[in-house]
Write a protein that holds these residues in place. Sequence first.
Motif, mmCIF file in Angstrom:
data_model
loop_
_atom_site.group_PDB
_atom_site.id
_atom_site.type_symbol
_atom_site.label_atom_id
_atom_site.label_comp_id
_atom_site.label_asym_id
_atom_site.label_seq_id
_atom_site.Cartn_x
_atom_site.Cartn_y
_atom_site.Cartn_z
ATOM 1 N N ARG A 1 0.809 -1.227 0.000
ATOM 2 C CA ARG A 1 0.000 0.000 0.000
ATOM 3 C C ARG A 1 0.835 1.266 0.000
ATOM 4 N NH1 ARG A 1 -5.142 -0.352 4.105
ATOM 5 N NH2 ARG A 1 -5.698 -2.500 3.686
ATOM 6 N N THR A 2 2.037 1.196 0.564
ATOM 7 C CA THR A 2 2.850 2.410 0.707
ATOM 8 C C THR A 2 4.010 2.480 -0.275
ATOM 9 O OG1 THR A 2 4.190 1.363 2.426
ATOM 10 C CG2 THR A 2 2.293 2.668 3.156
ATOM 11 N N GLN A 3 4.014 1.662 -1.315
ATOM 12 C CA GLN A 3 5.140 1.670 -2.250
ATOM 13 C C GLN A 3 5.194 2.931 -3.098
ATOM 14 O OE1 GLN A 3 4.620 -1.905 -4.462
ATOM 15 N NE2 GLN A 3 3.159 -1.027 -5.895
ATOM 16 N N LYS A 4 4.072 3.664 -3.216
ATOM 17 C CA LYS A 4 4.087 4.899 -4.021
ATOM 18 C C LYS A 4 4.769 6.059 -3.294
ATOM 19 C CE LYS A 4 -0.481 6.460 -2.582
ATOM 20 N NZ LYS A 4 -1.828 6.779 -2.974
ATOM 21 N N TYR A 5 4.963 5.937 -1.981
ATOM 22 C CA TYR A 5 5.643 6.978 -1.218
ATOM 23 C C TYR A 5 7.144 6.731 -1.226
ATOM 24 C CZ TYR A 5 1.105 8.356 0.666
ATOM 25 O OH TYR A 5 -0.184 8.795 0.800
ATOM 26 N N LYS A 6 7.916 7.793 -0.993
ATOM 27 C CA LYS A 6 9.370 7.656 -0.903
ATOM 28 C C LYS A 6 9.714 6.813 0.323
ATOM 29 C CE LYS A 6 10.789 11.959 -3.092
ATOM 30 N NZ LYS A 6 11.383 13.270 -2.895
ATOM 31 N N PRO A 7 10.797 6.006 0.240
ATOM 32 C CA PRO A 7 11.193 5.219 1.415
ATOM 33 C C PRO A 7 11.510 6.122 2.610
ATOM 34 C CG PRO A 7 12.365 4.485 -0.545
ATOM 35 C CD PRO A 7 11.614 5.729 -0.924
#
Length: 155
Positions: free
Chosen positions: A53-59
């Motif tokens: 779910r959070t792969q679109k955000y920067k690490p």
Amino acid sequence: MATLKEILTRRPVAATIRLTVPAGAARPAPPVGPALGQYRLNLMAFCKDFNARTQKYKPDTPMAVTITAFKDNTFEFTVKSPSVTWYLKKAAGIESGSSRPGHVVASTLTLKHIYEIAKVKQSDPYCQYMSLESISKSIIGTATSMGIKVVKDLD
């Protein structure tokens, strides 16, 4: 008012867990492991779902997540976008706010920065019905309390 069917199909809640986890970096180590392990939840299932779910955000972007643990060892979770203070610090390029807000200005931002942050925050479940103007006013208040001056445009 809930219908009879909704009442009968409702699952008993064991706990509500609130965590801040870096985007795409959920691992069964602390802080995630102990928090979910004490309610006997499937750690790997949570980590895989959260990271997907959070792969679109920067690490390393801090994501607030609320996990609802049910008594039958299942769970649901909602992911919120990063906090307004995190966005303000990134936009201003500072590590922390002013030690004396109102007296010492830590940095300045334009209304365009505030508007962009408000557009991102509008996708949050708690802000989706708020107007962009009211979210922007809230962000300006947060910026002021951090010692960040908001101007119309940079000179």
